[in-house]
Design a protein around this motif. Sequence first.
Motif, PDB file in Angstrom:
ATOM      1  N   ALA A 537       0.830  -1.210   0.000  1.00  8.68           N
ATOM      2  CA  ALA A 537       0.000   0.000   0.000  1.00  8.68           C
ATOM      3  C   ALA A 537       0.863   1.258   0.000  1.00  8.68           C
ATOM      4  O   ALA A 537       0.610   2.200  -0.763  1.00  8.68           O
ATOM      5  CB  ALA A 537      -0.932  -0.015   1.215  1.00  8.68           C
ATOM      6  N   VAL A 538       1.889   1.280   0.854  1.00  9.99           N
ATOM      7  CA  VAL A 538       2.755   2.462   0.936  1.00  9.99           C
ATOM      8  C   VAL A 538       3.506   2.685  -0.371  1.00  9.99           C
ATOM      9  O   VAL A 538       3.550   3.801  -0.924  1.00  9.99           O
ATOM     10  CB  VAL A 538       3.743   2.314   2.106  1.00  9.99           C
ATOM     11  N   LEU A 539       4.093   1.615  -0.902  1.00 11.38           N
ATOM     12  CA  LEU A 539       4.880   1.751  -2.127  1.00 11.38           C
ATOM     13  C   LEU A 539       3.997   2.061  -3.324  1.00 11.38           C
ATOM     14  O   LEU A 539       4.396   2.819  -4.221  1.00 11.38           O
ATOM     15  CB  LEU A 539       5.690   0.480  -2.361  1.00 11.38           C
ATOM     16  N   TRP A 540       2.789   1.467  -3.366  1.00 13.10           N
ATOM     17  CA  TRP A 540       1.904   1.776  -4.485  1.00 13.10           C
ATOM     18  C   TRP A 540       1.431   3.218  -4.434  1.00 13.10           C
ATOM     19  O   TRP A 540       1.265   3.864  -5.461  1.00 13.10           O
ATOM     20  CB  TRP A 540       0.705   0.821  -4.496  1.00 13.10           C
ATOM     21  N   TRP A 541       1.207   3.744  -3.210  1.00 11.71           N
ATOM     22  CA  TRP A 541       0.873   5.163  -3.068  1.00 11.71           C
ATOM     23  C   TRP A 541       2.009   6.027  -3.600  1.00 11.71           C
ATOM     24  O   TRP A 541       1.782   7.031  -4.272  1.00 11.71           O
ATOM     25  CB  TRP A 541       0.609   5.468  -1.599  1.00 11.71           C
ATOM     26  N   LEU A 542       3.239   5.615  -3.319  1.00  6.84           N
ATOM     27  CA  LEU A 542       4.394   6.358  -3.816  1.00  6.84           C
ATOM     28  C   LEU A 542       4.451   6.307  -5.340  1.00  6.84           C
ATOM     29  O   LEU A 542       4.717   7.332  -5.993  1.00  6.84           O
ATOM     30  CB  LEU A 542       5.672   5.777  -3.221  1.00  6.84           C
ATOM     31  N   VAL A 543       4.187   5.134  -5.920  1.00  8.58           N
ATOM     32  CA  VAL A 543       4.164   5.020  -7.379  1.00  8.58           C
ATOM     33  C   VAL A 543       3.095   5.935  -7.969  1.00  8.58           C
ATOM     34  O   VAL A 543       3.325   6.624  -8.979  1.00  8.58           O
ATOM     35  CB  VAL A 543       3.907   3.555  -7.807  1.00  8.58           C
ATOM     36  N   SER A 544       1.927   5.984  -7.353  1.00  8.48           N
ATOM     37  CA  SER A 544       0.835   6.828  -7.855  1.00  8.48           C
ATOM     38  C   SER A 544       1.223   8.302  -7.795  1.00  8.48           C
ATOM     39  O   SER A 544       0.922   9.071  -8.706  1.00  8.48           O
ATOM     40  CB  SER A 544      -0.438   6.577  -7.044  1.00  8.48           C
ATOM     41  N   ARG A 545       1.895   8.686  -6.721  1.00 13.01           N
ATOM     42  CA  ARG A 545       2.328  10.088  -6.615  1.00 13.01           C
ATOM     43  C   ARG A 545       3.345  10.434  -7.690  1.00 13.01           C
ATOM     44  O   ARG A 545       3.291  11.516  -8.298  1.00 13.01           O
ATOM     45  CB  ARG A 545       2.940  10.344  -5.234  1.00 13.01           C
ATOM     46  N   VAL A 546       4.265   9.511  -7.951  1.00 12.91           N
ATOM     47  CA  VAL A 546       5.257   9.757  -9.002  1.00 12.91           C
ATOM     48  C   VAL A 546       4.573   9.843 -10.352  1.00 12.91           C
ATOM     49  O   VAL A 546       4.912  10.702 -11.186  1.00 12.91           O
ATOM     50  CB  VAL A 546       6.332   8.653  -8.989  1.00 12.91           C
ATOM     51  N   ARG A 547       3.571   8.972 -10.600  1.00 14.72           N
ATOM     52  CA  ARG A 547       2.821   9.027 -11.862  1.00 14.72           C
ATOM     53  C   ARG A 547       2.167  10.398 -12.046  1.00 14.72           C
ATOM     54  O   ARG A 547       2.232  10.987 -13.119  1.00 14.72           O
ATOM     55  CB  ARG A 547       1.763   7.930 -11.894  1.00 14.72           C
ATOM     56  N   ARG A 548       1.521  10.864 -10.992  1.00 18.82           N
ATOM     57  CA  ARG A 548       0.838  12.149 -11.109  1.00 18.82           C
ATOM     58  C   ARG A 548       1.822  13.295 -11.294  1.00 18.82           C
ATOM     59  O   ARG A 548       1.566  14.247 -12.023  1.00 18.82           O
ATOM     60  CB  ARG A 548      -0.017  12.393  -9.866  1.00 18.82           C
ATOM     61  N   SER A 549       2.972  13.198 -10.636  1.00 11.53           N
ATOM     62  CA  SER A 549       3.947  14.289 -10.728  1.00 11.53           C
ATOM     63  C   SER A 549       4.541  14.430 -12.119  1.00 11.53           C
ATOM     64  O   SER A 549       4.925  15.531 -12.524  1.00 11.53           O
ATOM     65  CB  SER A 549       5.054  14.080  -9.704  1.00 11.53           C
ATOM     66  N   VAL A 550       4.619  13.312 -12.858  1.00 15.52           N
ATOM     67  CA  VAL A 550       5.181  13.371 -14.212  1.00 15.52           C
ATOM     68  C   VAL A 550       4.101  13.335 -15.280  1.00 15.52           C
ATOM     69  O   VAL A 550       4.404  13.306 -16.473  1.00 15.52           O
ATOM     70  CB  VAL A 550       6.188  12.224 -14.440  1.00 15.52           C
ATOM     71  N   GLY A 551       2.832  13.297 -14.860  1.00 17.54           N
ATOM     72  CA  GLY A 551       1.737  13.339 -15.829  1.00 17.54           C
ATOM     73  C   GLY A 551       1.514  12.056 -16.576  1.00 17.54           C
ATOM     74  O   GLY A 551       1.026  12.073 -17.713  1.00 17.54           O
ATOM     75  N   VAL A 552       1.848  10.897 -15.967  1.00 16.68           N
ATOM     76  CA  VAL A 552       1.635   9.604 -16.613  1.00 16.68           C
ATOM     77  C   VAL A 552       0.296   9.053 -16.152  1.00 16.68           C
ATOM     78  O   VAL A 552       0.067   8.915 -14.947  1.00 16.68           O
ATOM     79  CB  VAL A 552       2.755   8.613 -16.263  1.00 16.68           C
ATOM     80  N   PRO A 553      -0.630   8.698 -17.074  1.00 13.83           N
ATOM     81  CA  PRO A 553      -1.924   8.158 -16.656  1.00 13.83           C
ATOM     82  C   PRO A 553      -1.780   6.780 -16.056  1.00 13.83           C
ATOM     83  O   PRO A 553      -0.902   6.018 -16.417  1.00 13.83           O
ATOM     84  CB  PRO A 553      -2.734   8.110 -17.968  1.00 13.83           C
ATOM     85  N   ASP A 554      -2.672   6.472 -15.126  1.00 14.33           N
ATOM     86  CA  ASP A 554      -2.693   5.163 -14.479  1.00 14.33           C
ATOM     87  C   ASP A 554      -3.644   4.264 -15.243  1.00 14.33           C
ATOM     88  O   ASP A 554      -4.854   4.350 -15.102  1.00 14.33           O
ATOM     89  CB  ASP A 554      -3.147   5.302 -13.026  1.00 14.33           C
ATOM     90  N   VAL A 555      -3.112   3.382 -16.087  1.00 12.96           N
ATOM     91  CA  VAL A 555      -3.931   2.500 -16.911  1.00 12.96           C
ATOM     92  C   VAL A 555      -4.246   1.243 -16.128  1.00 12.96           C
ATOM     93  O   VAL A 555      -3.361   0.535 -15.690  1.00 12.96           O
ATOM     94  CB  VAL A 555      -3.210   2.134 -18.226  1.00 12.96           C
TER      95      VAL A 555
END
Length: 556
Positions: A537-555
Motif C-alpha cells: 500500500a505504501v509503495l503503491w501510493w508512492l508510485v501513484s504520486r510519481v505518476r501524477r507528478s510526471v503526468g503519466v496516466p494510471d492505466v
Amino acid sequence: MGGRRSVAPPVFEQARARWALLAVVVVAVLALVVVPLAAMVRTVTVDAGGRVGAVLTAPGFGSAIGTSLIVAAAVTALAVPVGAAFAVALRGSHVPTRTALRVAVLLPVLVPDFVLGFSWLAAFGRSGFVDDLIGWSWPGVQSLAGVTVVLAVNAAPVAYLLTVSGLSARAESDLEWAARAAGARPWTVLRTITMPLLAPSLAMAATVVFVLALGAFAIPEILGSATGVHTVTTRIYADLASSSDPASFVAAVTLALVLVLIAAAVVGPADALLTPGLRTTRTSGGSLGAAPGGRVAGRLAATMMWCYLAVAVGIPLLALLATAVTRAVGVLPVPSNWTLANFTAVLTARNGEALGRSMVLALVAASVLAVLGGVVALLERDRAGRAAGTLVALTFVLPGSTLAVGLLIGYGRWIGGSLLIIGLAYLAKLWALAHRPVSGALDRLPPEETHASRVSGATSWVALRTVLLRPLAPALLAGWLVCFLTGLHEVTMSSLLYGPGNETLAVVVLNSEELGQVGLTAALSVLLTLLVLVLAAVLWWLVSRVRRSVGVPDVR
C-alpha cells in the motif's frame, strides 16, 4: 516479432555504449540461466553414471509429471475466465465499488502463496473455521481438487492483469460504440468485437498461467503432500531433502529438466505466434468502452465478484486470523478462547533475523533488477538488443525449482547455503518483472523528444537523464515494487537453497507448517501477510504520486 512498433529510436546511438551494455546483459544471462541449465544437463548426461534410466522408470516419476500437467491445465481453465471476467466487467463506470474491486482482485497475488494455501486449509479443512461455525468442511481441500482450486485463485490476478493490459492496448471503443448504436446487444458486442480483439492477450494469459501453475510448489506442498498428491515440484523438494543419496539427487535434476522442456514447449511457440499480435496497438482514439450491460447488470456483476472474493480470499484470511488468536486447535474461535500467545511466541530473535534476511534480499534484488530491467528495455529499441528482451522474458517462465537446482549444481560448491545463491536465484527469476513495465512505458513515449535532444547535440547519457528518466520513473518504481514484494515472500527457490542460519521468513513459515505448529504458523502467516500488504500500500501510493507528478496516466 515483425508486428512490433518502432516507437522510440535507440537511445544509445554510439555503438560502443550499446555493445558494452549488451555485453553486461549477456554475461548476466549466461551466469544466471545458461550456466545453471548447462550444469543440470551435464549432471544428467555425464555425471549420472547410467542412473537416468532407473529414474525415468521409477515409481511415481510419470505420475508426478502427469499430475503436474493435469493441475496446470485445470488451473488455466479456471483462472483465465475468472481473471478475464473481472477485467471486462470492471471497465465500465456502472459497476458499484469498482475501485475497491480493482484492489481486492489483486489480493490473492499479494498474499504469499503458501499463506493462501494454509489459510484455505484453516478455513475449509476438517475442524477448520467454517466447520467450527456451521459444521461444514470440504474434505477435498487436501486433494487434487483442492490444490487446483487454490492455485486457480492464486493465478486469477495474473490473468486479470494481462487482460487489462490487452484491453488498454487492443480494445476498440469506437467499434464497440458503433455496434451499440447499430442496435447490437451488449453481450453481442462482447462476443463479436471485444473478445476477438482480446484473443491474443487471453492466449498469452493462458500460457503464463499454465507455466506458473506447472512450477508452483508451496500450495501443492501444503495441501497435497500429506494426502499423496505429488507434483514435479514437490518431488524435487523431497528428492533434494535426500540429496545424500545419488539416485535421489539425479531424480531431482531430471525432474527439473523435464519442467524446462515442458515450459519451453509451451512458451516458445506461444511467444512466436502471439507476440506480434500483442504489440499491435489501438487505432481508434478515446477511452475504453464500457463493459456490456447497464446499472442492473453492473450491480449483479459487483455482487458476484464480491461473493467470489469473500469465499476465495475473505473467509480464508479471516480463518487464518482466527487460528492465530485461538488458544488451541479444535476449540471454537470465540472471544473467551482468544489469546495473543501465538504472536508473542513467534516474536523471537531468530524470526527477526529471518525477516531481516528477507528484507535485505528483496531490497538488493529489486534494486539490481531495476537497473538491469531498464538496460534491457533501452537496448531492445534496436534489432541487436531485441533478443536480450526475449531471453529475459524466458527466465520468468522457467520454474523456480529448476533455477534453484541449476544454481545449486553450478555454484553450490562455492556459495551453497548462502544468501548470495538465494539472491542470484531472485535475479534470474524476477528479471522480467522489472523489465516489462519499463519496456511498455518506452513503447508509449513519443519519439520526437528523443530525436530533438539528439539533434540538439545531447549525448546518449544526457538524453537518457533529461528526456527519458522522468517519464520512465513510474515504470522503474513499479518494476522495483513488484520485484521487492515478490522477493519478500518467495519460498520455492529459498526452500531449496537456504542453509543453516540463512532461512528467510517464508522458509520459517513453511518449516513451521511442516512441523504441525498450527497456531504458530498462523501467527507467522498473519504477520508476514500484514507486512506485505502494508508495504504494498505504501509503495503503491508512492508510485501513484510519481505518476501524477510526471503526468503519466494510471492505466488499469
